[in-house]
Design an enzyme around this catalytic site. Structure first.
Site, PDB file in Angstrom:
ATOM      1  N   TYR A 109       0.739  -1.116  -0.010  1.00 52.07           N
ATOM      2  CA  TYR A 109       0.011   0.095   0.008  1.00 52.07           C
ATOM      3  C   TYR A 109       0.681   1.450  -0.032  1.00 52.07           C
ATOM      4  O   TYR A 109       1.807   1.275   0.760  1.00 52.07           O
ATOM      5  CB  TYR A 109      -0.803  -0.028   1.331  1.00 52.07           C
ATOM      6  CG  TYR A 109      -1.617   1.290   1.199  1.00 52.07           C
ATOM      7  CD1 TYR A 109      -3.092   1.395   0.951  1.00 52.07           C
ATOM      8  CD2 TYR A 109      -0.978   2.382   1.986  1.00 52.07           C
ATOM      9  CE1 TYR A 109      -3.726   2.831   1.079  1.00 52.07           C
ATOM     10  CE2 TYR A 109      -1.871   3.595   2.183  1.00 52.07           C
ATOM     11  CZ  TYR A 109      -3.142   3.589   1.625  1.00 52.07           C
ATOM     12  OH  TYR A 109      -3.798   4.910   1.838  1.00 52.07           O
ATOM     13  N   GLU A 198      -3.927   7.492  -3.831  1.00 45.59           N
ATOM     14  CA  GLU A 198      -3.641   6.202  -3.151  1.00 45.59           C
ATOM     15  C   GLU A 198      -3.604   5.019  -4.174  1.00 45.59           C
ATOM     16  O   GLU A 198      -4.168   4.974  -5.147  1.00 45.59           O
ATOM     17  CB  GLU A 198      -4.907   6.028  -2.230  1.00 45.59           C
ATOM     18  CG  GLU A 198      -5.071   4.791  -1.561  1.00 45.59           C
ATOM     19  CD  GLU A 198      -6.442   4.430  -0.884  1.00 45.59           C
ATOM     20  OE1 GLU A 198      -6.256   4.533   0.345  1.00 45.59           O
ATOM     21  OE2 GLU A 198      -7.222   4.506  -1.185  1.00 45.59           O
TER      22      GLU A 198
END
Length: 387
Positions: A109, A198
């Site tokens: 991530y 993101e």
């Protein structure tokens, strides 16, 4: 302003970031021609909506041949997808994105966002890719690192980049790609006024390549005027009709699920108004800030906006007149109420500039308007009126 995954990936591609190859489908008849440009026999079909949680909701499907691809695309297109971010009504899928399937070895991530508290850009890194980052932060905080970088035109130095990617334990070649990726994200924030980028997941595939498999971007609404290339990416189908209408009048409006409509000047006062409604046992139907210098026309538009919500059972108007004059608010309220034929209880609290003139306008309107002396009194009266 939010954009779709395929649009975010196009921006990443323009900045030299490695992303998986894919094609946008808006009409099922396009599939055969467009998919022929992709490599391999396995594909991933992705619903394009402005909401997270698509995979868990069935909006992301792996298919292993062209027949399954067509069947899956047909099933998804036009379907209403309900995720934890769409609300109970869900969102209709009007676009799908078909990508070459990636053989994943490891998921990570990575995000980059504006940290307003520190006036820096924060990079959040985690070894737990493909998961809800809030859940990881709660259950495995040691698997997340946050690095805050000062705003500067020259980009990040190598030490800053190393701190961001150290948790990933990349090899030397992957580090080179990751360094370019980090600097690209930083540039996008500065050059496109992005609030959030993101990448979840960022993957290593079987070829040991680093690929951005999914991407989300959000941009600063207040800076859109200087980013026409970003404004072009706006998808009105993904926005509430009322919020689109509000933007035409420069009103800050967010639809909520309650029954008491609110019209307030100032974001802080609006939040306080919603809080006190909840304290007295009801839920606000919206956040609506008319601003500090609204015209009569703007107030009328705001009033109509509130009443367009069928869930609204009553309205609370809370105005503290500084720049905003209470008589202007009052005139707008009267005109809108008469035009729409107001049929729900209305409580008005006016204070500040020209509040006596405002009250006089309301009193002479012959409308059934309840006047309140302060915010506490106003909340009590509107909650009682809709009970």
């Amino acid at each position: 302003m939010n954009i779709h995954e395929y649009q975010a990936k196009q921006i990443l591609r323009e900045y030299g970031v490695p992303v998986s190859n894919g094609v946008l489908i808006e009409n099922l008849e396009e599939i055969k021609d467009k998919v022929s440009t992709l490599r391999g026999d396995e594909f991933v079909v992705k619903a394009q909506i402005h909401a997270g949680g698509r995979g868990k909701a069935g909006g992301v499907k792996l298919v292993k041949n062209f027949d399954d691809l067509q069947k899956t695309s047909k099933t998804l297109m036009g379907k209403v997808l309900i995720t934890h971010q769409t609300g109970p009504n869900g969102k209709e899928i009007k676009k799908i994105y078909i990508e070459e399937a990636s053989h994943i070895v490891k998921e990570f991530y990575l995000s980059c966002l504006i940290d307003r508290a520190s006036s820096k850009i924060a990079f959040i890194s985690s070894t737990e890719g493909g998961m809800d980052i809030e859940k990881v932060a709660k259950e495995n905080p040691s698997k997340i690192t946050t690095n805050k970088i000062k705003l500067k035109s020259e980009g990040l130095n190598q030490n800053e980049i190393e701190n961001i990617i150290s948790i990933f334990h990349f090899n030397s070649e992957q580090k080179k790609i990751a360094s370019k990726l980090i600097n690209s994200l930083y540039k996008i924030v500065l050059e496109k006024d992005a609030n959030l980028i993101e990448i979840n997941p960022l993957i290593i595939n079987k070829k040991n390549e680093l690929i951005c498999l999914d991407a989300k971007m959000n941009f600063d609404d207040n800076a859109i005027f200087r980013r026409p290339e970003i404004l072009k990416l706006r998808d009105l189908n993904e926005e509430e009709p009322a919020e689109i209408q509000a933007s035409k009048y420069d009103l800050a409006y967010i639809k909520l699920d309650g029954s008491i409509g609110c019209m307030v000047n100032g974001a802080g006062l609006a939040m306080a108004t919603m809080d006190i409604i909840k304290i007295y046992g009801k839920e606000p139907a919206n956040f609506l800030d008319v601003g500090g210098g609204a015209s009569k026309e703007k107030v009328t538009a705001a009033f109509k906006l509130i009443l367009s919500d069928k869930n609204v059972k009553g309205i609370l108007i809370n105005i503290f007149g500084g720049i905003m004059r209470c008589d202007v608010i009052a005139q707008g309220v009267v005109e809108a109420a008469k035009e729409i034929n107001l049929s729900v209880p209305l409580v008005v609290r006016l204070a500040g500039t020209n509040f006596k003139k405002g009250k006089e306008i309301l009193d002479k309107s012959n409308l059934k308007i309840l006047s309140a002396s302060d915010l506490n009194d106003a909340a009590k009266k509107i909650v009682k009126a809709v009970a």
